[in-house]
Scaffold this motif. Structure first.
Motif, PDB file in Angstrom:
ATOM      1  N   LEU A   1      27.067  21.841  53.514  1.00 13.06           N
ATOM      2  CA  LEU A   1      27.182  22.846  54.767  1.00 13.06           C
ATOM      3  C   LEU A   1      28.420  23.796  54.667  1.00 13.06           C
ATOM      4  O   LEU A   1      29.456  23.194  53.957  1.00 13.06           O
ATOM      5  N   CYS A   2      28.024  24.750  55.238  1.00 10.41           N
ATOM      6  CA  CYS A   2      29.445  25.782  55.328  1.00 10.41           C
ATOM      7  C   CYS A   2      30.103  25.287  56.556  1.00 10.41           C
ATOM      8  O   CYS A   2      29.715  24.470  57.244  1.00 10.41           O
ATOM      9  N   GLY A   3      31.554  25.341  55.869  1.00  8.25           N
ATOM     10  CA  GLY A   3      32.516  24.583  56.919  1.00  8.25           C
ATOM     11  C   GLY A   3      32.913  23.199  56.462  1.00  8.25           C
ATOM     12  O   GLY A   3      33.786  22.833  57.058  1.00  8.25           O
ATOM     13  N   VAL A   4      32.223  22.687  55.488  1.00  6.39           N
ATOM     14  CA  VAL A   4      32.663  21.576  55.044  1.00  6.39           C
ATOM     15  C   VAL A   4      33.656  21.814  53.597  1.00  6.39           C
ATOM     16  O   VAL A   4      32.880  22.626  52.612  1.00  6.39           O
ATOM     17  N   SER A   5      34.762  21.341  53.384  1.00  4.56           N
ATOM     18  CA  SER A   5      35.266  21.472  52.456  1.00  4.56           C
ATOM     19  C   SER A   5      36.186  20.380  51.780  1.00  4.56           C
ATOM     20  O   SER A   5      36.533  19.619  52.792  1.00  4.56           O
ATOM     21  N   SER A   6      36.655  20.439  50.537  1.00  6.69           N
ATOM     22  CA  SER A   6      37.831  19.428  50.134  1.00  6.69           C
ATOM     23  C   SER A   6      39.088  19.957  50.807  1.00  6.69           C
ATOM     24  O   SER A   6      39.199  21.102  51.041  1.00  6.69           O
TER      25      SER A   6
ATOM     26  N   GLU B   1      40.530  22.313  48.473  1.00  4.46           N
ATOM     27  CA  GLU B   1      40.178  23.637  48.606  1.00  4.46           C
ATOM     28  C   GLU B   1      40.794  24.530  49.990  1.00  4.46           C
ATOM     29  O   GLU B   1      41.623  25.343  49.698  1.00  4.46           O
TER      30      GLU B   1
ATOM     31  N   ARG C   1      43.889  27.198  49.304  1.00  2.31           N
ATOM     32  CA  ARG C   1      43.512  28.680  49.826  1.00  2.31           C
ATOM     33  C   ARG C   1      44.782  28.951  50.565  1.00  2.31           C
ATOM     34  O   ARG C   1      45.202  30.228  50.773  1.00  2.31           O
TER      35      ARG C   1
ATOM     36  N   THR D   1      42.767  36.241  50.263  1.00  2.23           N
ATOM     37  CA  THR D   1      42.072  34.921  50.398  1.00  2.23           C
ATOM     38  C   THR D   1      41.441  34.725  51.703  1.00  2.23           C
ATOM     39  O   THR D   1      42.264  34.606  52.611  1.00  2.23           O
ATOM     40  N   PRO D   2      40.182  34.387  52.008  1.00  2.21           N
ATOM     41  CA  PRO D   2      39.772  33.964  53.375  1.00  2.21           C
ATOM     42  C   PRO D   2      39.957  32.521  53.421  1.00  2.21           C
ATOM     43  O   PRO D   2      40.164  31.763  52.400  1.00  2.21           O
ATOM     44  N   VAL D   3      39.969  31.963  54.733  1.00  5.18           N
ATOM     45  CA  VAL D   3      39.995  30.480  54.900  1.00  5.18           C
ATOM     46  C   VAL D   3      39.286  30.015  56.019  1.00  5.18           C
ATOM     47  O   VAL D   3      39.092  31.010  56.970  1.00  5.18           O
ATOM     48  N   GLN D   4      38.568  29.130  56.241  1.00  8.55           N
ATOM     49  CA  GLN D   4      37.870  28.730  57.382  1.00  8.55           C
ATOM     50  C   GLN D   4      38.724  28.283  58.468  1.00  8.55           C
ATOM     51  O   GLN D   4      40.052  27.803  58.296  1.00  8.55           O
ATOM     52  N   ARG D   5      38.505  29.143  59.830  1.00  7.82           N
ATOM     53  CA  ARG D   5      39.462  28.661  60.705  1.00  7.82           C
ATOM     54  C   ARG D   5      38.763  28.234  61.800  1.00  7.82           C
ATOM     55  O   ARG D   5      38.297  28.777  63.019  1.00  7.82           O
TER      56      ARG D   5
ATOM     57  N   PHE E   1      25.898  26.268  59.127  1.00  7.95           N
ATOM     58  CA  PHE E   1      27.403  26.086  59.474  1.00  7.95           C
ATOM     59  C   PHE E   1      27.185  24.586  60.187  1.00  7.95           C
ATOM     60  O   PHE E   1      26.458  24.080  61.080  1.00  7.95           O
TER      61      PHE E   1
ATOM     62  N   GLU F   1      43.402  38.209  45.481  1.00  7.68           N
ATOM     63  CA  GLU F   1      42.173  37.076  45.555  1.00  7.68           C
ATOM     64  C   GLU F   1      41.830  36.883  44.005  1.00  7.68           C
ATOM     65  O   GLU F   1      41.790  37.509  43.143  1.00  7.68           O
TER      66      GLU F   1
ATOM     67  N   VAL G   1      37.427  29.335  43.846  1.00  6.63           N
ATOM     68  CA  VAL G   1      38.618  29.676  43.896  1.00  6.63           C
ATOM     69  C   VAL G   1      39.342  29.252  42.529  1.00  6.63           C
ATOM     70  O   VAL G   1      39.912  30.203  41.967  1.00  6.63           O
TER      71      VAL G   1
ATOM     72  N   MET H   1      38.518  22.047  40.494  1.00  8.09           N
ATOM     73  CA  MET H   1      39.377  21.316  41.287  1.00  8.09           C
ATOM     74  C   MET H   1      39.286  21.497  42.812  1.00  8.09           C
ATOM     75  O   MET H   1      39.994  20.873  43.520  1.00  8.09           O
ATOM     76  N   CYS H   2      38.407  22.426  43.351  1.00  4.72           N
ATOM     77  CA  CYS H   2      38.283  22.616  44.732  1.00  4.72           C
ATOM     78  C   CYS H   2      36.954  22.247  45.408  1.00  4.72           C
ATOM     79  O   CYS H   2      36.906  21.819  46.691  1.00  4.72           O
TER      80      CYS H   2
ATOM     81  N   ARG I   1      30.174  24.345  44.987  1.00  4.44           N
ATOM     82  CA  ARG I   1      29.381  23.367  44.991  1.00  4.44           C
ATOM     83  C   ARG I   1      28.086  23.724  45.337  1.00  4.44           C
ATOM     84  O   ARG I   1      27.845  24.641  46.280  1.00  4.44           O
TER      85      ARG I   1
ATOM     86  N   ARG J   1      25.548  29.332  51.878  1.00  2.81           N
ATOM     87  CA  ARG J   1      27.127  29.245  51.474  1.00  2.81           C
ATOM     88  C   ARG J   1      27.704  30.530  50.907  1.00  2.81           C
ATOM     89  O   ARG J   1      28.855  30.929  51.232  1.00  2.81           O
TER      90      ARG J   1
ATOM     91  N   MET K   1      29.448  32.503  53.747  1.00  2.85           N
ATOM     92  CA  MET K   1      30.500  31.616  54.657  1.00  2.85           C
ATOM     93  C   MET K   1      31.874  32.501  55.087  1.00  2.85           C
ATOM     94  O   MET K   1      31.912  32.060  56.071  1.00  2.85           O
ATOM     95  N   TYR K   2      32.129  33.306  54.318  1.00  2.00           N
ATOM     96  CA  TYR K   2      33.440  34.021  54.630  1.00  2.00           C
ATOM     97  C   TYR K   2      33.099  35.570  55.115  1.00  2.00           C
ATOM     98  O   TYR K   2      33.956  36.475  54.935  1.00  2.00           O
TER      99      TYR K   2
ATOM    100  N   GLN L   1      35.294  37.312  57.483  1.00  3.95           N
ATOM    101  CA  GLN L   1      36.732  37.800  57.047  1.00  3.95           C
ATOM    102  C   GLN L   1      36.839  38.845  55.888  1.00  3.95           C
ATOM    103  O   GLN L   1      37.577  39.701  55.844  1.00  3.95           O
TER     104      GLN L   1
ATOM    105  N   HIS M   1      38.607  42.463  55.505  1.00  9.12           N
ATOM    106  CA  HIS M   1      39.531  42.832  54.518  1.00  9.12           C
ATOM    107  C   HIS M   1      38.974  44.154  53.967  1.00  9.12           C
ATOM    108  O   HIS M   1      39.973  45.051  53.547  1.00  9.12           O
TER     109      HIS M   1
END
Ligand SMILES: Cc1cc2nc3c(=O)[nH]c(=O)nc-3n(C[C@H](O)[C@H](O)[C@H](O)COP(=O)(O)OP(=O)(O)OC[C@H]3O[C@@H](n4cnc5c(N)ncnc54)[C@H](O)[C@@H]3O)c2cc1C
Ligand SMILES: Cc1cc2nc3c(=O)[nH]c(=O)nc-3n(C[C@H](O)[C@H](O)[C@H](O)COP(=O)(O)OP(=O)(O)OC[C@H]3O[C@@H](n4cnc5c(N)ncnc54)[C@H](O)[C@@H]3O)c2cc1C
Ligand code: FES
Lengths: 468, 279
Positions: free
Chosen positions: A253-258, A261, A265, A278-282, A353, B45, B218, B223-224, B228, B258, B261-262, B265, B269
């Motif tokens: 799902l969107c919003g799940v990350s390692s 990651e 970021r 570079t964006p990041v989930q907030r 999400f 990026e 990324v 690695m990230c 997926r 997916r 997702m961003y 943001q 930008h």
């Protein structure tokens, strides 16, 4: 732990605390939490060292830093004098002083630990010396004709490269990412290890004549066969960068990350800055799964990005593998711990999400192979934990990329490279060490492995008459 | 020559530029189907682009870039003589269509950039493929001359009919199949909804279909986990296991979710560059 904001009390019998940024303040920035000793505090703490003859602390140091000697030198001749001793055994003291799990290493064996006011703050002293000494590292020996390639620029690679370069070898480090430093730059956050500290180490390496080629993925951009052909030896310190996931429903799902990651970021790509590209989930409500250093870093990073953070861990507090200081700091920063809890399913909304997680409670059963008590599910304990972001920090394994492109490389079923204690692999001229060989471990172990391999490589080159 | 210098830039269609970049280390092992990750500048990026062409002799790699957001707009403002900050590759796995004899390459929009090297390679191997290229209008169609040269049969179809043929790539594929063309593989690359539609169609006709997944990325080396996706019920990484997958096994709805997702943001930008008010 108590915060010191000036007017610290200098205490010769009880351990001196390192001044830290107040929790309420620091969750609003990415600046370093622990500020390090002032000269006054450092000398006071150094004078607590009993200079034990048998130096029990040293048995806790994986690389055998001569701890009582460097502390005595600090008292006698200041940071510069101490550095001469410290730098001989540790190539990355400014880093190790900040991130080593000292409570399980040197400080664990300090005789003051139980009854004499607490262990000497060896890590903080190490950091003080590294931060304040002029660069007194051993000079470079006469240039040799031999060439060595180092794969990966984490602590293992950096340390191996430094020792080889000092012996006059021509060293080229190949790094997949656009920046050198390995986990030190992409994983461990700025608030624990400022990137300027890592950059200083890398600049030092360049000053020794080491050539660092970033943007080079060994196995893709350049092949292992080519390196073995072109160089007299190759050291692989490619780390354990592959994140493990839970393998439960809803993990894509969107919003799940390692954690990798999120941390990459934020640290490597500077996504915490307002002007970052570079964006990041907030998320507002973030759940972090795991309880190691990586989980603590992810949780505290999410906190600084403005979230309420809950850490979910299937064992109890006693088994949390993170450094004690990080656990304390995380708690001070308002991170909630849901211990003896395990996620079983992640839920999402109609846009895909994440909006919550089903967890179960666990109880500790019989000890398992690791000696820790095995968590078992409590029947009927399922509950729903609402959240809008999930960060999975279950650990990492070595990236199979090099192995896939070079099948001759022997690996274990876990993907770690097979090598002896000096990093020699069964392939002639090929060495390996650090997380790539041991699986995810620590900076000091990786640093030590790089050093031992450098020694073994020098021996081999000498034996083959390739260096004088 | 500077590291990662743009040696030449040409506009192939509206908001689509081809860049020839000096990157000998990448060119040395690059093969069709692989990609690079680049950064325009020190604060940039990391963005992935397919290797469209390469020359091992000249040490160059070509990428085709459609202007869609912050980084691609920044790239559009760069010219020959400028240097990129980073350019790493070749990443991902090369395409392997060796098992197939009669191949239909389908490109939608910028997806043409991915099928172009395939068309060229298949022609060189003596088994030229048929090519269906779809675009919103004829001014957006890329590599039309090259496809006409390398394809066995080349079909251009546009949403607005400006190419002479009106419709979507799926209409063209269906027409060909109904006409009795027998393909043992369709290789389809383009926007996710297009690939999804092509796969739904080819599944009906039972034609094996390969797609190239342009997930968010990324590091590009596994690695990230950002890239997926679910393929045949299993989680796969587009960068390490792909970018090509069996299209009939890909969960496109998830991939589409997916890819957004961003979105917020990204929009912010872009506004920073254009000065537009955030939508
Ligand atoms: C978030 C986090 C927090 C941590 N906190 C602590 C801590 O507090 N204390 C502690 O002691 N340890 C900590 N660790 C563990 C510690 O960082 C690692 O054990 C250590 O960095 C391992 O060093 P290394 O040199 O083996 O590998 P790494 O640091 O992983 O470096 C490997 C490098 O090799 C590169 N590479 C990989 N494959 C290739 C390739 N094919 N070609 C070229 N380059 C390649 C990678 O990009 C990377 O830069 C932490 C780890 C993480 C992830
Ligand atoms: C393996 C791979 C190969 C690719 N090859 C090419 C290529 O040859 N030519 C080319 O023009 N583009 C290609 N892409 C897509 C390209 O990476 C994106 O267009 C780019 O990252 C957009 O960056 P931006 O900062 O300009 O846009 P952003 O500001 O990041 O995004 C703007 C818009 O573009 C969409 N977008 C962002 N990333 C992607 C993506 N990865 N795929 C599709 N849409 C995206 C966003 O959803 C958003 O709507 C490829 C992607 C992958 C993963
Ligand atoms: S892009 Fe990071 S794993 Fe694929």
């Amino acid at each position: 732990m108590q915060a010191y904001g000036g007017g610290e009390t200098v205490n010769k019998s009880a351990r001196n605390a390192v001044p830290v940024q107040e929790a309420a303040l620091r969750i609003g920035n990415f600046e370093e939490v622990a500020k390090g000793f002032t000269e006054e505090l450092a000398l006071a703490e150094a004078s607590r060292c009993l200079n034990c003859k048998n130096a029990p602390c040293m048995q806790g140091c994986p690389v055998g830093v001569r701890i009582p000697s460097f502390i005595a030198a600090l008292l006698e001749g200041g940071a510069d004098k101490a550095a001469g001793i410290l730098f001989a055994d540790n190539n990355l003291p400014a880093v190790c002083g900040r991130v080593c799990p000292q409570e399980n290493q040197c400080e664990k064996y300090c005789v003051r630990r139980e009854k004499l006011g607490g262990s000497v703050a060896i890590g903080a002293l190490e950091r003080y010396v590294a931060d304040n000494a002029a660069d007194v590292r051993p000079a470079v020996a006469e240039k040799q004709a031999a060439k060595v390639a180092v794969v990966g620029s984490g602590p293992a690679g950096l340390s191996c490269a430094a020792d080889l370069a000092r012996a006059g070898i021509q060293v080229t480090v190949f790094e997949a990412l656009h920046k050198a430093g390995g986990v030190l730059v992409y994983g461990i956050p700025e608030f624990r290890l400022p990137k300027s500290v890592v950059e200083k180490e890398i600049d030092g390496l360049r000053a020794l004549g080491v050539n660092i080629e970033c943007n080079t993925v060994v196995g893709k951009t350049v092949l292992m066969e080519e390196l073995l052909e072109e160089y007299d030896a190759v050291f692989v310190g490619s780390g354990a960068g592959l994140p493990l996931f839970l393998g439960i429903e809803g993990e894509t799902l969107c919003g799940v990350s390692s954690a990798n990651e999120l941390l990459t970021r934020v640290n490597l790509m500077k996504a915490y800055r307002e002007d970052a590209v570079t964006p990041v989930q907030r998320g507002r409500n973030v759940v972090v799964v795991g309880a190691g250093n990586v989980a603590m870093d992810a949780a505290r990073t999410a906190r600084r990005l403005g979230a309420e953070v809950t850490l979910v861990y299937r064992r109890s507090r006693a088994e949390m593998p993170a450094r004690a200081e990080e656990i304390d700091h995380a708690e001070e920063e308002g991170i909630k711990f849901e211990l003896l809890t395990n996620p079983v399913k992640i839920h999402g909304d109609e846009r895909g999400f994440v909006n919550g997680m089903t967890c179960v409670r666990m109880a500790l059963g019989e000890p398992d192979a690791s000696g820790r008590r095995r968590p078992v599910v409590v029947e009927g304990s399922e509950f729903f934990l609402p959240c809008d972001e999930v960060v999975v920090a279950l650990g990492t394994t070595p990236n199979p990329l090099i192995k896939d492109s070079f099948p001759a490389l022997e690996t274990t079923p876990k993907g770690t490279i097979v090598a002896d204690e000096n990093g020699r692999t069964p392939t002639e001229g090929l060495y390996a060490g650090g997380d790539a060989m041991t699986g995810a471990a620590t900076v000091i172990l990786a640093m030590g492995a790089g050093k031992r391999s450098a020694g073994a490589i020098l021996d081999e080159l000498r034996r083959k008459g390739k260096i004088k | 020559m500077k590291k990662y210098e743009i040696l030449s830039k040409r506009t192939l269609a509206e908001r689509v530029n081809e860049y020839v970049v000096y990157a000998p280390a990448v060119a040395r092992h690059a093969r069709a189907g692989q990609f690079v990750i680049l950064r325009t500048d020190e604060d940039g990026e990391r963005v992935p682009f397919t290797v469209c062409d390469y020359s091992r002799e000249e040490g160059t790699v070509s990428v085709l870039v459609q202007e869609v957001g912050y980084t691609t707009m920044k790239l559009a403002a760069m010219n020959a003589g400028d240097a990129l900050a980073d350019f790493v590759g070749p990443l991902g796995n090369p395409t392997d269509l060796s098992a197939y004899k009669r191949i239909l390459l389908v490109g939608g929009g910028i997806g043409g950039a991915v099928i172009y090297p395939q068309a060229k390679q298949l022609a060189a191997e003596g088994k030229p493929a048929d090519v269906v290229l779809g675009a919103r209008n004829v001014s957006l169609a890329i590599y039309t001359e090259e496809f006409a040269r390398f394809a066995d049969n080349f079909y251009l179809i546009t949403d607005d009919g400006s190419s002479g043929k009106k419709g979507f790539v799926t209409d063209m594929i269906e027409e060909l199949v109904k006409k009795g063309e027998k393909y043992d593989c369709v290789f389809a690359v383009g926007p996710l909804p297009m690939m999804k539609a092509v796969c739904a169609l080819t599944a009906r006709y039972d034609i094996p279909t390969v797609v190239s997944m342009n997930s968010l990325m990324v590091d590009g080396t596994g690695m990230c986990g950002c890239c997926r996706l679910t393929v045949g019920g299993k989680v796969r990484y587009a960068c390490a296991h792909g970018p090509e997958f069996d299209g009939h096994q890909v969960d496109f709805d998830e991939a589409i979710a997916r890819s957004r997702m961003y979105r917020e943001q990204e929009q912010a930008h872009i506004c920073r560059l254009t000065g537009e008010v955030r939508r």
